[in-house]
Design an enzyme around this catalytic site. Sequence first.
Site, short mmCIF file in Angstrom:
data_model
loop_
_atom_site.label_atom_id
_atom_site.label_comp_id
_atom_site.label_asym_id
_atom_site.label_seq_id
_atom_site.Cartn_x
_atom_site.Cartn_y
_atom_site.Cartn_z
CG HIS A 6 -2.05 0.86 1.30
ND1 HIS A 6 -2.38 1.73 0.30
CD2 HIS A 6 -2.94 1.11 2.32
CE1 HIS A 6 -3.43 2.47 0.67
NE2 HIS A 6 -3.79 2.10 1.91
CB ILE A 39 8.76 -4.05 -10.07
CG1 ILE A 39 9.19 -5.29 -10.85
CG2 ILE A 39 9.67 -2.85 -10.32
CD1 ILE A 39 10.60 -5.73 -10.68
CG MET A 40 8.02 -2.67 -3.82
SD MET A 40 6.41 -3.51 -3.70
CE MET A 40 6.81 -4.81 -2.58
N GLY A 41 5.81 -0.03 -6.75
CA GLY A 41 5.44 1.14 -7.55
C GLY A 41 4.76 0.76 -8.86
CG PHE A 42 5.72 -0.96 -11.95
CD1 PHE A 42 5.40 -0.53 -13.22
CD2 PHE A 42 6.92 -0.53 -11.37
CE1 PHE A 42 6.25 0.30 -13.93
CE2 PHE A 42 7.78 0.30 -12.07
CZ PHE A 42 7.44 0.72 -13.36
CG HIS A 53 -4.03 0.29 -8.32
ND1 HIS A 53 -5.38 0.13 -8.08
CD2 HIS A 53 -3.59 1.21 -7.43
CE1 HIS A 53 -5.72 0.93 -7.10
NE2 HIS A 53 -4.66 1.60 -6.68
NE ARG A 76 -3.65 7.31 -7.80
CZ ARG A 76 -3.55 6.49 -6.76
NH1 ARG A 76 -3.85 6.94 -5.56
NH2 ARG A 76 -3.17 5.23 -6.92
NE ARG A 115 -5.56 8.38 0.37
CZ ARG A 115 -5.34 7.28 -0.33
NH1 ARG A 115 -5.71 6.11 0.17
NH2 ARG A 115 -4.78 7.32 -1.54
NE ARG A 174 -18.31 -11.26 13.39
CZ ARG A 174 -17.93 -12.48 13.01
NH1 ARG A 174 -17.87 -12.79 11.71
NH2 ARG A 174 -17.61 -13.38 13.90
CG ASP A 192 2.89 4.46 -4.00
OD1 ASP A 192 2.80 5.51 -3.37
OD2 ASP A 192 2.12 3.50 -3.83
N1 CMC Z 1 5.65 -6.49 -9.91
C1 CMC Z 1 5.66 -7.70 -10.49
N2 CMC Z 1 4.55 -8.39 -10.74
C2 CMC Z 1 3.40 -7.84 -10.38
C3 CMC Z 1 3.31 -6.59 -9.78
C4 CMC Z 1 4.51 -5.90 -9.54
N3 CMC Z 1 4.51 -4.71 -8.96
N4 CMC Z 1 2.02 -6.31 -9.53
C5 CMC Z 1 1.30 -7.33 -9.96
N5 CMC Z 1 2.13 -8.26 -10.47
C6 CMC Z 1 1.75 -9.55 -11.05
C7 CMC Z 1 1.38 -10.52 -9.95
O1 CMC Z 1 2.51 -11.21 -9.47
C8 CMC Z 1 0.39 -11.42 -10.65
O2 CMC Z 1 1.11 -12.32 -11.44
P1 CMC Z 1 0.60 -13.84 -11.60
O3 CMC Z 1 -0.75 -13.72 -12.22
O4 CMC Z 1 1.62 -14.47 -12.48
O5 CMC Z 1 0.56 -14.41 -10.22
C9 CMC Z 1 -0.31 -10.46 -11.59
O6 CMC Z 1 0.56 -9.37 -11.81
C10 CMC Z 1 -1.62 -9.94 -11.04
O7 CMC Z 1 -1.36 -9.33 -9.82
P2 CMC Z 1 -2.24 -9.49 -8.51
O8 CMC Z 1 -1.36 -9.93 -7.41
O9 CMC Z 1 -3.45 -10.30 -8.79
O10 CMC Z 1 -2.71 -8.04 -8.29
P3 CMC Z 1 -3.37 -7.53 -6.97
O11 CMC Z 1 -4.55 -6.76 -7.39
O12 CMC Z 1 -3.58 -8.56 -5.94
O13 CMC Z 1 -2.20 -6.61 -6.39
C11 CMC Z 1 -0.84 -4.86 -5.85
C12 CMC Z 1 -2.14 -5.27 -6.51
C13 CMC Z 1 -0.79 -3.35 -5.79
C14 CMC Z 1 -0.79 -5.42 -4.43
C15 CMC Z 1 0.32 -5.41 -6.68
O14 CMC Z 1 0.27 -4.90 -7.97
C16 CMC Z 1 1.66 -5.11 -6.03
O15 CMC Z 1 2.08 -5.85 -5.13
N6 CMC Z 1 2.35 -4.04 -6.47
C17 CMC Z 1 3.59 -3.62 -5.87
C18 CMC Z 1 3.33 -2.80 -4.61
C19 CMC Z 1 2.79 -1.43 -4.93
O16 CMC Z 1 3.32 -0.73 -5.78
N7 CMC Z 1 1.78 -1.02 -4.18
C20 CMC Z 1 1.15 0.29 -4.32
C21 CMC Z 1 -0.23 0.15 -4.82
S1 CMC Z 1 -0.97 1.68 -5.39
C22 CMC Z 1 -0.95 2.81 -4.13
C23 CMC Z 1 -1.53 2.40 -2.84
O17 CMC Z 1 -2.51 1.68 -2.76
O18 CMC Z 1 -1.00 2.84 -1.84
#
Ligand code: CMC
Length: 380
Positions: A221, A255-258, A260, A269, A337, A356, A312
Amino acid sequence: MSEKKAAAGLQGIVAGQSAISTVGVGGIGLNYRGYDINDLAYKCSFEEVTYLLLKGNLPTQQQLDELKTFIWQKRQIPCKLKQILETLPKESHPMDIMRTVASIVGILEPETKPGQEYEICIRLISLFGPALLYWYHYSNSGIKINENTGKDSIAENFLKLYHLKSEIDPLVIRTFDVSLILYAEHDFAASTFAARVTVSTLSDFYSGITTAIGTLRGPLHGGANEAAMQYLEPLKSISQADQFLNSRYQSKQLIMGFGHRVYKKEDPRSPIIKDFSLQLSKTTNGDPTLLAVSQHIEKRMIEEKKIYPNLDFYSASAYKQCGVPTPMFTAIFVISRMTGWGGHLIEQRSNNKLMRPVSEYTGPAKKQFVPIEMRNKANL
Ligand code: CMC
């Protein structure tokens, strides 16, 4: 056994109603209270957006002037809070400081009657930056800063207090201000949802905010802006960026920052903060290498993985070029926020129902109870 099937990470679950923002819902993009994020970022100040999120409408000039005066009055750090901040170790993480500040203010200035929400929000929005920077300067160099820089905006006050300067480059202030607008609100993001759950038990406002801060901190997050800068910082060339990406691909690390949860293509944004980060990179204090490396990583991630940068990613290079230290990035997100959290907690209380949910049970089937004197590994 329950027939209900759980959605991992509550993905796709509509967990309540809200009139505050749309996050790509119905193809209408990101709007706060009906206003497009591009209009708000390019044409408004963070203070106008604060008013919008907390009160529901954009302010008139007079309302904005009153809010700025209120923010200035609420910037004052209580003596008891200063004394506590002076005792906190300099190795503390800024997010621990933010969570502690919310908690201590909740003790010093408790919520005692209904209708105090707006005042508490403005108090925390105004105080978070000065308190963080009071701790920072005192713990690092023994300096007791004067938090009051007049009727400066939240952005200008933060930058002046961090840099201990009376003049800050207007583009740096504007970039910081825009980042606060972009981070201000995002529907039922994890921290907002967590805060709503807390106040749905009729707990106090400060408990909702400390819940939110703890939830924001994680790198999936809000902590992603800090985590992104941690890997970007050592990359000084395109070939180093390639090596980094290749090794992450190989080890299947995030890869953090990628990516959503809601935006599977562009985060609306991201181009806005990228625009400001690019503008900064062309100034004398800018870091064109950081931008070149960032753009290269973005290009490869989109082309090869179809994963787009979220807010991010370019916030990291923007904050770096504002001269802010990396561990403070997520703490700045808290200041911003606070407005969205505030709007949501007011909304939750206006039509409260205890949150709940239920889980899908995956444990053992019903078992025969075995008295302790008869228990052995085989019959448990
Ligand atoms: N780097 C590499 N692979 C990724 C990434 C990433 N940043 N994000 C998603 N994927 C892959 C993931 O591993 C999955 O692959 P597979 O289908 O082979 O297992 C596929 O893309 C789908 O991802 P997901 O896990 O189903 O997506 P999600 O909706 O559960 O996760 C997320 C969203 C934000 C947690 C995730 O994209 C992530 O961990 N990103 C990196 C952390 C990040 O930048 N967070 C900030 C989010 S935006 C601002 C905020 O909310 O604060």
